[in-house]
Design a protein around this motif. Structure first.
Motif, PDB file in Angstrom:
ATOM      1  N   ASP A  30     -94.324  47.445 120.032  1.00 21.62           N
ATOM      2  CA  ASP A  30     -94.088  46.743 118.756  1.00 21.62           C
ATOM      3  C   ASP A  30     -92.741  46.004 118.872  1.00 21.62           C
ATOM      4  N   ASP A  31     -92.801  44.693 119.220  1.00 18.82           N
ATOM      5  CA  ASP A  31     -91.584  43.927 119.491  1.00 18.82           C
ATOM      6  C   ASP A  31     -91.178  43.032 118.319  1.00 18.82           C
ATOM      7  N   ARG A  32     -91.571  43.419 117.095  1.00 19.20           N
ATOM      8  CA  ARG A  32     -91.134  42.627 115.938  1.00 19.20           C
ATOM      9  C   ARG A  32     -89.622  42.751 115.776  1.00 19.20           C
ATOM     10  N   TRP A  41     -87.479  42.476 113.225  1.00 17.23           N
ATOM     11  CA  TRP A  41     -86.883  43.285 112.164  1.00 17.23           C
ATOM     12  C   TRP A  41     -87.042  44.774 112.440  1.00 17.23           C
TER      13      TRP A  41
END
Length: 464
Positions: A103-105, A107
């Motif tokens: 999960d490289d989001r 925020w």
């Protein structure tokens, strides 16, 4: 220091640079944490693949050494469907957080990094990721949070000191640049203003625009124009003061001469010639008004124009007298002067001062029309209402030039003809103002000019 322009700019520069560094720091520390965990993931994968390649059981000491070198507590590698615990070791704390590196989001990365940075409590972090180079379906490992927290703190301190150093260098450079480009020219401009204030009559002290900065040059040009206008005004006031002294002396002697002329003029009444009988009283009245004007000039040299002696009189009679007197100075086929005032219209004003006002306005119009060589007309008309008496002087002359309109009612500037002084309109406006009324330019143009006099009935005019 803080109250100076340079000091405030220095403080603001430091603040803005620090804000920029904070905005840079957030994604930077998130990236540092991600790279830290990815490095542990690669080491854990290498250690587990080495163990699988051996194909046999290894000593616990070797397994613990592999885990220490990888910086993790255990490794679970899923190569096919089955989930296999490859390397294992004791967990000093319970699992407190699970992190999925897939999960490289942005925020999410920033949130987790800041959460770990401000949370010093030790715990075990469970990390899930994608094995590199196709080394399996999923890799999972656990690590102690304390080394990660220490690394984040060290990274944060380095970034802080680096940001502080960048802010200081940037602030000093900007401070020097602003001082050189903005503050010093402004201080120089202030010094020039102070120098001009010491002797505003000296034209050599007027600011000469020289700045290459557009805004500063505009300020210099505006200041130069203002100083030039002020210097000219002061010189003009000095000349007016000198002229006033000379006029007072001339008026004193002229009054004595005119008084003698009045005594001689009285003898004209005994002459039987019809023309003399008709013109004689007008000459005597003109001389009397000239004497009154001289006395008023002397009084003006001491104070202001004498207050009007208000009385009721017939306006039509006064206007006819002015029209006849001015008509004697020019042929009727060149300038025709007439009145259009209701008979019996009574106004409350000072008759001598109103005579001077109307005489000045009619005389100015007559001279302007005569100078053009084109026949024209001048009409004095009036009406009244419940608030005031309204008197208009309408001519068919060429109209007022732009400069005369700009400096209307200002002495020595608002003249409409060559050789004029502009005193007539200035005096007329002051006299009407003494009545509580107004003298205004109603309209002007190629077809003529109209001046309007308003005399309030109660002495106070409220313009709506």
């Amino acid at each position: 220091m803080i109250n100076t322009l340079s000091g405030r700019f220095l403080v603001l520069t430091v603040i803005f640079v620090m804000v920029a560094e904070i905005l840079i720091f957030l994604p930077s520390i998130a990236r540092f944490r991600e790279e830290y965990l990815l490095a542990r993931l690669e080491r854990a994968q290498i250690a587990s693949l080495n163990l699988l390649a051996a194909g046999e059981m290894i000593a616990p000491e070797v397994e613990q050494e592999l885990l220490r070198n990888a910086g993790v507590l255990n490794v679970v590698l899923r190569r096919d469907v089955a989930r296999e615990l490859v390397l294992s070791g004791p967990l000093p704390f319970p699992v407190g957080q699970t992190v999925d590196l897939r999960d490289d989001r942005a925020w999410v990365l920033i949130r987790d990094a800041m959460s770990r940075l401000i949370n010093p409590e030790p715990e075990v972090i469970r990390v899930l990721g994608q094995p590199v180079m196709g080394g399996g379906i999923q890799i999972e490992f656990a690590l102690d949070s304390r080394p990660l927290h220490a690394a984040l703190l060290e990274y944060g301190r380095n970034i802080f000191w680096l940001s502080l150093m960048i802010s200081a260098i940037t602030a000093v450079l900007l401070f020097m640049a602003v001082r050189r480009v903005l503050v010093m020219p402004i201080r120089k401009l202030v010094d020039q203003m102070d120098r001009f204030a010491e002797a505003p009559e000296d034209a050599r002290r007027i600011v000469t625009p020289a700045s290459s900065v557009v805004e500063l040059r505009a300020a210099e040009e505006a200041l130069s124009a203002m100083q030039s206008q002020l210097s000219q005004s002061l010189k003009q006031k000095e000349r007016l003061a000198q002229l006033g002294g000379a006029v007072a002396k001339i008026s004193h002697d002229l009054r004595n001469i005119l008084t003698t002329a009045t005594l001689l003029g009285d003898r004209l009444e005994s002459v039987d010639d019809p023309t003399v009988k008709r013109v004689g009283p007008k000459i005597v009245n003109s001389i009397s008004r000239a004497v009154s004007l001289c006395e008023g000039t002397l009084a003006f040299g001491k104070a202001e124009e004498s207050p009007p002696a208000l009385t009721r009189f017939d306006l039509a009679t006064l206007a006819e007298d002015i029209a006849e007197s001015e008509q004697l100075a020019v042929a009727a086929d060149v300038v025709s002067i007439s009145t259009d005032i209701p008979l019996g219209m009574q106004v409350r004003a000072d008759p001598d001062q109103l005579h001077r006002v109307l005489g000045n306005l009619v005389r100015n119009a007559r001279q302007v029309i005569a100078a053009t060589g084109t026949p024209g007309t001048i009409t004095m008309c009036a009406h009244e209402d419940a608030r005031a008496w309204w008197i208009e002087i309408v001519d068919t002359g060429p109209g007022l030039p732009p400069r005369a309109q700009e400096y209307l009612f200002q002495p020595f500037q608002g003249t409409a003809r060559k050789g004029g002084t502009g005193l007539g309109l200035a005096i007329a406006a002051e006299l009407i103002k003494g009545h509580g009324g107004t003298l205004t330019l109603k309209e002007t143009g190629p077809n003529g000019t109209t001046f309007c006099i308003c005399l309030p009935r109660d002495g106070i005019l409220e313009i709506v």
